[in-house]
Design a protein around this motif. Structure first.
Motif, PDB file in Angstrom:
ATOM      1  N   LEU A   6      68.623 -26.720  64.848  1.00 16.95           N
ATOM      2  CA  LEU A   6      68.838 -28.166  64.843  1.00 16.95           C
ATOM      3  C   LEU A   6      70.294 -28.425  65.218  1.00 16.95           C
ATOM      4  CD1 LEU A   6      67.068 -28.910  61.441  1.00 16.95           C
ATOM      5  CD2 LEU A   6      66.174 -29.441  63.718  1.00 16.95           C
ATOM      6  N   TRP A  47      82.047 -30.769  69.258  1.00 13.53           N
ATOM      7  CA  TRP A  47      83.008 -29.690  69.042  1.00 13.53           C
ATOM      8  C   TRP A  47      84.073 -29.703  70.115  1.00 13.53           C
ATOM      9  CZ3 TRP A  47      82.335 -28.268  64.332  1.00 13.53           C
ATOM     10  CH2 TRP A  47      83.145 -27.240  63.826  1.00 13.53           C
ATOM     11  N   PRO A 103      77.986 -28.081  75.660  1.00 17.04           N
ATOM     12  CA  PRO A 103      79.177 -27.307  75.267  1.00 17.04           C
ATOM     13  C   PRO A 103      79.796 -27.764  73.954  1.00 17.04           C
ATOM     14  CG  PRO A 103      79.335 -28.151  77.529  1.00 17.04           C
ATOM     15  CD  PRO A 103      78.181 -28.829  76.898  1.00 17.04           C
ATOM     16  N   GLU A 104      79.414 -28.952  73.477  1.00 13.79           N
ATOM     17  CA  GLU A 104      80.091 -29.536  72.320  1.00 13.79           C
ATOM     18  C   GLU A 104      79.255 -29.516  71.051  1.00 13.79           C
ATOM     19  OE1 GLU A 104      81.058 -33.514  73.417  1.00 13.79           O
ATOM     20  OE2 GLU A 104      82.599 -32.909  74.834  1.00 13.79           O
ATOM     21  N   LEU A 105      78.119 -28.836  71.077  1.00 17.20           N
ATOM     22  CA  LEU A 105      77.199 -28.962  69.945  1.00 17.20           C
ATOM     23  C   LEU A 105      77.554 -28.071  68.756  1.00 17.20           C
ATOM     24  CD1 LEU A 105      73.823 -29.022  71.895  1.00 17.20           C
ATOM     25  CD2 LEU A 105      75.097 -30.973  70.963  1.00 17.20           C
ATOM     26  N   ALA A 106      77.328 -28.602  67.554  1.00 14.86           N
ATOM     27  CA  ALA A 106      77.354 -27.802  66.327  1.00 14.86           C
ATOM     28  C   ALA A 106      75.890 -27.571  65.954  1.00 14.86           C
ATOM     29  CB  ALA A 106      78.079 -28.540  65.212  1.00 14.86           C
ATOM     30  N   VAL A 107      75.543 -26.315  65.708  1.00 17.77           N
ATOM     31  CA  VAL A 107      74.133 -25.957  65.572  1.00 17.77           C
ATOM     32  C   VAL A 107      73.823 -25.371  64.190  1.00 17.77           C
ATOM     33  CG1 VAL A 107      72.226 -24.678  66.639  1.00 17.77           C
ATOM     34  CG2 VAL A 107      74.203 -25.357  68.022  1.00 17.77           C
ATOM     35  N   VAL A 108      72.812 -25.973  63.536  1.00 18.13           N
ATOM     36  CA  VAL A 108      72.336 -25.468  62.251  1.00 18.13           C
ATOM     37  C   VAL A 108      71.240 -24.442  62.548  1.00 18.13           C
ATOM     38  CG1 VAL A 108      71.168 -26.025  60.084  1.00 18.13           C
ATOM     39  CG2 VAL A 108      72.827 -27.629  61.068  1.00 18.13           C
ATOM     40  N   LYS A 143      87.856 -28.918  71.721  1.00 13.89           N
ATOM     41  CA  LYS A 143      88.863 -27.853  71.645  1.00 13.89           C
ATOM     42  C   LYS A 143      90.201 -28.409  71.171  1.00 13.89           C
ATOM     43  CE  LYS A 143      86.848 -24.203  74.258  1.00 13.89           C
ATOM     44  NZ  LYS A 143      85.599 -24.478  73.517  1.00 13.89           N
ATOM     45  N   VAL A 157      79.114 -35.471  65.638  1.00 11.59           N
ATOM     46  CA  VAL A 157      79.952 -34.276  65.769  1.00 11.59           C
ATOM     47  C   VAL A 157      79.938 -33.794  67.217  1.00 11.59           C
ATOM     48  CG1 VAL A 157      80.179 -31.832  65.143  1.00 11.59           C
ATOM     49  CG2 VAL A 157      79.675 -33.534  63.374  1.00 11.59           C
ATOM     50  N   LEU A 202      70.212 -34.653  62.121  1.00  6.76           N
ATOM     51  CA  LEU A 202      69.845 -33.400  62.794  1.00  6.76           C
ATOM     52  C   LEU A 202      68.768 -33.640  63.849  1.00  6.76           C
ATOM     53  CD1 LEU A 202      69.799 -31.188  59.581  1.00  6.76           C
ATOM     54  CD2 LEU A 202      71.607 -31.335  61.309  1.00  6.76           C
ATOM     55  N   ILE A 203      68.957 -33.024  64.999  1.00  6.77           N
ATOM     56  CA  ILE A 203      68.058 -33.226  66.137  1.00  6.77           C
ATOM     57  C   ILE A 203      67.548 -31.865  66.605  1.00  6.77           C
ATOM     58  CG2 ILE A 203      67.884 -34.141  68.491  1.00  6.77           C
ATOM     59  CD1 ILE A 203      70.224 -35.988  67.880  1.00  6.77           C
ATOM     60  N   GLU A 244      84.421 -34.404  64.172  1.00  2.00           N
ATOM     61  CA  GLU A 244      83.515 -35.409  63.610  1.00  2.00           C
ATOM     62  C   GLU A 244      84.204 -36.751  63.707  1.00  2.00           C
ATOM     63  OE1 GLU A 244      82.926 -35.255  59.390  1.00  2.00           O
ATOM     64  OE2 GLU A 244      81.262 -36.663  59.427  1.00  2.00           O
ATOM     65  N   ILE A 257      73.580 -30.993  65.264  1.00  4.70           N
ATOM     66  CA  ILE A 257      74.110 -32.204  64.641  1.00  4.70           C
ATOM     67  C   ILE A 257      74.309 -33.220  65.757  1.00  4.70           C
ATOM     68  CG2 ILE A 257      75.990 -33.210  63.322  1.00  4.70           C
ATOM     69  CD1 ILE A 257      76.430 -30.540  62.010  1.00  4.70           C
ATOM     70  N   ARG A 258      73.835 -34.440  65.553  1.00 11.37           N
ATOM     71  CA  ARG A 258      73.861 -35.420  66.651  1.00 11.37           C
ATOM     72  C   ARG A 258      75.256 -35.557  67.250  1.00 11.37           C
ATOM     73  NH1 ARG A 258      72.556 -39.834  62.211  1.00 11.37           N
ATOM     74  NH2 ARG A 258      74.483 -39.614  61.053  1.00 11.37           N
TER      75      ARG A 258
END
Lengths: 478, 478
Positions: free
Chosen positions: A104, A141, A87-92, A143, A139, A69-70, A153, A106-107
């Motif tokens: 945060l 994201w 545009p490709e980030l998964a966010v916690v 399409k 990860v 996590l970053i 992933e 995900i890298r």
């Protein structure tokens, strides 16, 4: 297992998916775009990791592990980097039951978190070079996803090095590209086109990106690995300076380089056929399989004979399975082991037992050889080498037969609308031409090949007709 | 590197952190509770992985890889499981720039995602047993973290197996616990107390949990690994049935088992001393270091002599570094290599060169030996074995000296308020007694040891005085 595979000539994309799923390499997961790597697929990854990891260590690198996590703000410190990856980030946003003050991510790659640590670890030229690699999951994201080739992933390795000079960083960038190239050619039996990416195709945050590109059987290109000269971009973004030998203060010079489970997709698409997977012997989890051919009256004897041959091969250091299942037919077993890509099949029937021999069948060519028992281990080793060599040569021939020197835009369009291939053509150096070519044909510049670097550019740009500045290789790609 | 380490007697917790950071095993990251595993720490993990992975494969398991992200609804399918893990979840709510319809949790463990796949893969008894292991990162949002021992993200392996019968699943659960025990005792040199967890301490979703427990130098317990008999809980939650040999339909029986980078914390806390890390030779990335002792007039000769000894050791198959740095003093180097825990130091000075010998120094005892040059490789190998054995015996003695049979509650409280230790005592079997003991003393039942299983329980419960049902081992723990 022995389900039908769609022939390549009917539907190349479906053929690929059929192989991945029927050979049990990977499966779709309930999470959109994420795959499950099944044991047979993971065994290939383990073999890839083992060889590459040894090469990284032999070139002075150590492995480490940085957080998954970053902090979102880290990505924003390097302008191009955040633009490329946002545009490709998964966010916690929630953790431990509470909303996080700062989200945060995900890298998607680890430059930012790693350079935030390098700032702590690097003070002086004595701390350099710092040569670290990480095996990890990332990860992005996506399409449109496809098993192994593009998944939300994926597993990969990412090298991150820090140097005292620009020249040293540049040398490292090229050195690691060659480590990749030699691995992919020698172990994966895939011929590589190595060269420099254009500015439009480089890594977000790099000064220069180099790539290794391979041609698949459908004549599309697959980028199999990249190595980036990051200049001082990340050192400046994270304020990483060091005291030089001369006592002055300078920003550190950086590289990063990566390959991923995408390599397994390249392996499948380069070598496999309509019967299933074909695995280069050097990466095969199982090098040969012994299959007894039963008659009703001699199951026990033939079984024992096949088992003895298997034992002799294992004693000779080979990775061999013996398929003694009495409930399946030989024909079904042949198809099954062809599907999973074992390089050599060894058939042992009653007549072979009488003659104290076996029949060796090559997975790549289907060629059959009758071999006296005592010669089987040596012959299998010889065949494994021959298959490894043949797979490379076959793939190289495919690339050579489908690489064209063109200077007519009309011919180029016709080719890309038809069978496709690699096109060596002059390029004026403008991003606009690249964009127009992509728009018109979906083809992009794969790279500016090292092999053509010293060849005088005596042709006009493929697209605009202005004087050529570089030789480029264009192709449609995965 | 040669910074001061807080002595154990002054502050055991700080001593531990000093070793982790000064030996450069790990570092704090900018993300709360997440650590960075530095190359020296990661090298230990790689050695642990290598041995354990071979043991998993030798017992028939294959590696695979399942997705990092799990649909939130999956965790809710097993009632105890969601209750246990909910408070610790990190949740992805945004991906690819959009709010997700269903949030995804980062795996805190993978039972749910894996059993959703096992449903696809298991139809018949012929698909069983299914024996899969995964090396992966997991995230559990912990409030109080400590490097290696408890971190928000950690690396681990998790085995997940599926079986046709309860008996077979149970056998697997115990088999893998013994794999853990033998690894930790033989390689990590840490004596293990193996046994069954009480209902209050078992894994959320398990029928029975077994653990391996170790005593640290401060007499606290550390749970080093667990193996769970999951019964049919996850098969029922994910509706995984199979056709039996008899043609009936039954739910599948399951196990899971895990160990993590926590093992590195156990290694550090069991063996290290006030000079730094002590690594069991069987897991040491570097087994010996050669350090030349320079006088001003003979740097080149002594350096060459030390280098030759290093080469001879490497030729003998040993993992050896040679520290030829001319700018640091020998004393500084001794302290540095003691800090990082290299088992054997080899000093080579001018006098040693004259006599064609070297001085070997054991990291564990500080003992010095003068050894003739030709005998050095054999002697180093002998010392490595002796150190491995001594570390185990020393740790075992610590545990034996600090394990007490008590039946008086007052004595128990006094012990837990004072030096602490392991207490073997009878327990009535009630969760209420466990809770009261924990509340009063912070001590918990580590497990019901296998070693005491057949010993008649002839004492009353430590806490309530009711008839004892089990022998339990109580301790404060990490």
């Amino acid at each position: 297992m022995a389900e039908k595979i769609t022939p390549r000539s009917t539907d190349y994309s479906q053929w690929y998916i059929d192989i991945v799923t029927n050979a049990k390499l990977a499966d779709y997961s309930p999470v959109k775009g994420c795959m499950v790597i099944r044991p047979r697929g993971y065994a290939l990854w383990e073999n890839i990791q083992k060889v590459m990891d040894a090469k990284f260590k032999a070139t002075g690198h150590s492995n480490a592990y940085f957080p998954l996590l970053i902090p979102e703000s880290f990505l924003k410190k390097e302008a191009e980097h955040v633009e490329g990856f946002s545009p490709e980030l998964a966010v916690v946003t929630i953790a431990g039951g509470e909303k996080l003050e700062e989200p945060l991510v995900i890298r998607p790659t680890s430059e930012t978190i790693i350079w935030s640590m390098y700032k702590k670890w690097i003070q002086s030229y004595r701390d350099l070079p710092l040569l670290i690699n990480q095996w990890a999951n990332v990860v992005r994201w996506e399409k449109r996803t496809r098993l192994f080739l593009r998944t939300t992933e994926f597993l990969w390795q990412e090298g991150h090095t820090a140097h005292a000079t620009s020249a040293e960083a540049h040398e490292e960038t090229l050195k690691m590209l060659q480590v990749y190239k030699s691995f992919v050619e020698e172990y994966m039996a895939i011929p590589i086109l190595d060269g420099e990416k254009t500015a439009s195709e480089k890594f977000a945050g790099a000064v220069t990106t180099y790539s290794i590109e391979a041609m698949m059987q459908d004549r599309k290109a697959l980028q199999a690995g990249t190595s980036h000269d990051l200049g001082q971009n990340f050192a400046k973004a994270f304020d990483v300076t060091f005291q030089t030998k001369e006592g002055t203060l300078d920003h550190v010079w950086a590289t990063s380089w990566g390959t991923s489970t995408r390599l397994i997709g390249a392996l499948i698409m380069t070598h496999s056929d309509d019967k299933g997977l074909v695995v280069p012997p050097k990466l095969a989890p199982t090098e040969a399989v012994v299959i007894p051919i039963f008659r009703k009256d001699n199951v026990a004897e033939v079984s024992a004979y096949a088992k003895a041959i298997g034992d002799e091969l294992r004693a000779a250091g080979l990775k061999v399975e013996t398929d003694l299942d009495e409930t399946a037919s030989s024909g079904w077993k042949f198809a099954e082991w062809e599907m999973v890509g074992v390089p050599v099949r060894i058939e042992a029937g009653p007549k072979d037992m009488e003659k104290n021999q076996a029949v060796l069948v090559r997975r790549d060519t289907g060629e059959k050889l009758f071999v006296a028992r005592e010669e089987i281990p040596a012959k299998v080793k010889e065949l494994l080498e021959a298959i490894q060599k043949n797979l490379f040569e076959r793939a190289l021939k495919n690339r050579q037969d489908n690489t064209f020197q063109l200077d007519s835009w009309a011919d180029f369009v016709k080719l890309m609308e038809g069978d496709g291939g690699f096109v060596e053509a002059a390029w004026c150096g403008s991003a606009q031409c690249e964009a127009e070519v992509k728009e018109a044909t979906k083809a992009t510049i794969r790279n500016l090949p090292f092999a053509l670097k010293d060849k005088p550019v005596n042709k006009p740009c493929l697209k605009c007709g202005a004087p050529g500045q570089h030789w480029a290789v264009w192709a449609k790609s995965y």
